[in-house]
Motif scaffolding. Structure first.
Motif, mmCIF file in Angstrom:
data_model
loop_
_atom_site.group_PDB
_atom_site.id
_atom_site.type_symbol
_atom_site.label_atom_id
_atom_site.label_comp_id
_atom_site.label_asym_id
_atom_site.label_seq_id
_atom_site.Cartn_x
_atom_site.Cartn_y
_atom_site.Cartn_z
ATOM 1 N N ASP A 70 31.453 29.166 104.282
ATOM 2 C CA ASP A 70 30.706 28.160 104.979
ATOM 3 C C ASP A 70 30.601 26.881 104.215
ATOM 4 O O ASP A 70 29.954 26.578 103.285
ATOM 5 C CB ASP A 70 28.910 28.928 104.999
ATOM 6 C CG ASP A 70 28.144 27.771 105.640
ATOM 7 O OD1 ASP A 70 28.618 26.576 106.129
ATOM 8 O OD2 ASP A 70 27.087 28.159 105.862
ATOM 9 N N VAL A 71 31.611 26.174 104.755
ATOM 10 C CA VAL A 71 32.226 24.758 104.159
ATOM 11 C C VAL A 71 31.081 23.634 104.515
ATOM 12 O O VAL A 71 31.262 22.844 103.892
ATOM 13 C CB VAL A 71 33.626 24.610 104.525
ATOM 14 C CG1 VAL A 71 34.418 25.572 103.771
ATOM 15 C CG2 VAL A 71 33.773 24.340 105.898
ATOM 16 N N VAL A 72 30.348 24.120 105.599
ATOM 17 C CA VAL A 72 29.382 23.044 106.138
ATOM 18 C C VAL A 72 28.142 23.012 105.307
ATOM 19 O O VAL A 72 27.432 21.754 105.035
ATOM 20 C CB VAL A 72 29.115 23.176 107.660
ATOM 21 C CG1 VAL A 72 28.192 22.059 107.959
ATOM 22 C CG2 VAL A 72 30.215 22.802 108.318
ATOM 23 N N HIS A 73 27.771 24.231 104.883
ATOM 24 C CA HIS A 73 26.343 24.283 104.343
ATOM 25 C C HIS A 73 26.355 24.675 102.925
ATOM 26 O O HIS A 73 25.490 24.572 102.063
ATOM 27 C CB HIS A 73 25.387 25.110 105.222
ATOM 28 C CG HIS A 73 25.210 24.935 106.344
ATOM 29 N ND1 HIS A 73 24.300 23.807 106.438
ATOM 30 C CD2 HIS A 73 25.665 25.098 107.871
ATOM 31 C CE1 HIS A 73 24.291 23.399 108.257
ATOM 32 N NE2 HIS A 73 24.972 24.246 108.796
ATOM 33 N N GLY A 74 27.563 25.158 102.620
ATOM 34 C CA GLY A 74 27.639 25.990 101.244
ATOM 35 C C GLY A 74 27.275 27.343 101.289
ATOM 36 O O GLY A 74 26.460 27.914 102.317
ATOM 37 N N PRO A 89 20.582 21.524 98.111
ATOM 38 C CA PRO A 89 21.912 21.430 97.921
ATOM 39 C C PRO A 89 22.534 23.006 97.594
ATOM 40 O O PRO A 89 21.641 23.557 97.215
ATOM 41 C CB PRO A 89 22.409 20.548 96.812
ATOM 42 C CG PRO A 89 21.413 20.701 95.815
ATOM 43 C CD PRO A 89 20.056 20.672 96.701
ATOM 44 N N GLN A 90 23.614 23.520 98.126
ATOM 45 C CA GLN A 90 24.121 24.726 98.001
ATOM 46 C C GLN A 90 25.317 24.210 97.559
ATOM 47 O O GLN A 90 26.069 23.262 97.226
ATOM 48 C CB GLN A 90 24.156 25.538 99.003
ATOM 49 C CG GLN A 90 22.779 25.880 99.644
ATOM 50 C CD GLN A 90 22.765 27.064 100.530
ATOM 51 O OE1 GLN A 90 23.023 27.956 99.918
ATOM 52 N NE2 GLN A 90 22.401 26.895 101.627
ATOM 53 N N VAL A 161 32.228 23.107 94.567
ATOM 54 C CA VAL A 161 32.170 22.300 95.694
ATOM 55 C C VAL A 161 30.521 22.208 95.727
ATOM 56 O O VAL A 161 30.157 23.279 96.258
ATOM 57 C CB VAL A 161 32.844 22.055 96.971
ATOM 58 C CG1 VAL A 161 32.254 21.173 97.754
ATOM 59 C CG2 VAL A 161 34.320 21.798 96.456
ATOM 60 N N LEU A 162 29.852 21.232 95.697
ATOM 61 C CA LEU A 162 28.200 21.025 95.883
ATOM 62 C C LEU A 162 28.348 20.439 97.386
ATOM 63 O O LEU A 162 28.911 19.514 97.848
ATOM 64 C CB LEU A 162 27.724 20.195 94.941
ATOM 65 C CG LEU A 162 26.264 20.180 94.916
ATOM 66 C CD1 LEU A 162 25.699 21.458 94.358
ATOM 67 C CD2 LEU A 162 25.795 18.978 93.668
ATOM 68 N N VAL A 163 27.319 21.114 98.323
ATOM 69 C CA VAL A 163 27.326 20.675 99.581
ATOM 70 C C VAL A 163 25.685 20.390 99.988
ATOM 71 O O VAL A 163 24.914 21.076 99.478
ATOM 72 C CB VAL A 163 27.862 21.727 100.488
ATOM 73 C CG1 VAL A 163 27.586 21.369 101.977
ATOM 74 C CG2 VAL A 163 29.218 22.272 100.045
ATOM 75 N N TRP A 164 25.599 19.497 100.752
ATOM 76 C CA TRP A 164 24.095 19.127 100.963
ATOM 77 C C TRP A 164 24.004 18.299 102.366
ATOM 78 O O TRP A 164 25.056 17.592 102.883
ATOM 79 C CB TRP A 164 23.418 18.515 100.297
ATOM 80 C CG TRP A 164 23.788 17.134 99.647
ATOM 81 C CD1 TRP A 164 22.947 15.994 100.124
ATOM 82 C CD2 TRP A 164 24.562 16.605 98.919
ATOM 83 N NE1 TRP A 164 23.613 14.981 99.612
ATOM 84 C CE2 TRP A 164 24.632 15.495 98.664
ATOM 85 C CE3 TRP A 164 25.776 17.359 98.115
ATOM 86 C CZ2 TRP A 164 25.466 14.737 97.727
ATOM 87 C CZ3 TRP A 164 26.467 16.490 97.253
ATOM 88 C CH2 TRP A 164 26.441 15.228 97.304
ATOM 89 N N LEU A 165 23.126 18.144 103.099
ATOM 90 C CA LEU A 165 22.936 17.311 104.206
ATOM 91 C C LEU A 165 21.947 16.232 103.869
ATOM 92 O O LEU A 165 20.840 16.413 103.315
ATOM 93 C CB LEU A 165 22.305 18.135 105.563
ATOM 94 C CG LEU A 165 23.297 19.174 106.065
ATOM 95 C CD1 LEU A 165 22.541 19.737 107.292
ATOM 96 C CD2 LEU A 165 24.615 18.581 106.630
ATOM 97 N N ASP A 166 22.311 15.034 104.228
ATOM 98 C CA ASP A 166 21.539 13.779 103.923
ATOM 99 C C ASP A 166 21.305 12.836 105.192
ATOM 100 O O ASP A 166 22.068 12.952 105.985
ATOM 101 C CB ASP A 166 21.526 13.051 102.488
ATOM 102 C CG ASP A 166 22.623 12.309 102.616
ATOM 103 O OD1 ASP A 166 23.428 12.230 103.814
ATOM 104 O OD2 ASP A 166 22.928 11.478 101.580
#
Length: 166
Positions: A70-74, A89-90, A161-166
């Motif tokens: 899941d590269v979009v949400h972590g 974040p994930q 890699v840290l992943v988040w939506l903002d």
């Protein structure tokens, strides 16, 4: 205001610190983004990356293709992290980054969109809602190529890699 997919490469030590201190991670991410907004490094050199509003289209296409990471949400939550925009974040471990980088490198955008009708995206409510023509599927082609470069560089450096939506 728009929703953007955001990424930050982390060394093993930085990930350990982020897991212990989510506030430090937020500050570190913010400083890295500010610095790179000015420098505009290539995805292969960047510590930060954004898919901007293409995150939901990429998520839709990658899930449809049974992408293994899941590269979009972590995949792993940062414990006790506050909301960084649209949730906490994930992260992806370095091993998962390696797998994602390998699979992204093998994947073509043409293969991802093969058999997808633009009306399918509208029906699924994929953000942003711009799916009024078949050519709208081309919108994220360059973003996927840059995301692939970013992940390959992260894998080469053995980064998480840290992943988040903002």
């Amino acid at each position: 205001m728009s929703m953007n997919g955001e990424y930050l490469r982390l060394t093993t030590e930085e990930l350990a610190r982020a897991l212990e201190n989510p506030e430090w991670a937020w500050e570190f991410a913010d400083e890295a983004q500010e610095r790179e907004d000015e420098e505009e490094p290539a995805p292969t050199e960047a510590r930060c990356f954004s898919t901007f509003q293409a995150w939901n289209l990429l998520d839709f296409l990658l899930r449809r293709a049974s992408f293994p990471v899941d590269v979009v949400h972590g995949e792993e939550p940062i414990p006790n992290a506050d909301d960084w925009g649209y949730g906490p974040p994930q992260y992806l471990t370095a091993d998962r980054v390696h797998l994602a980088a390998d699979r992204l490198h093998e994947l073509t955008y043409d293969a991802l969109i093969r058999g997808v009708d633009h009306t399918e995206l509208a029906t699924a409510g994929v953000y942003p809602r711009i799916w009024d023509s078949p050519t709208s599927l081309e919108w994220a082609r360059d973003t996927l190529a840059s995301l692939t470069e970013f992940f390959r560089a992260a894998a080469s450096a053995d980064h998480a890699v840290l992943v988040w939506l903002d």
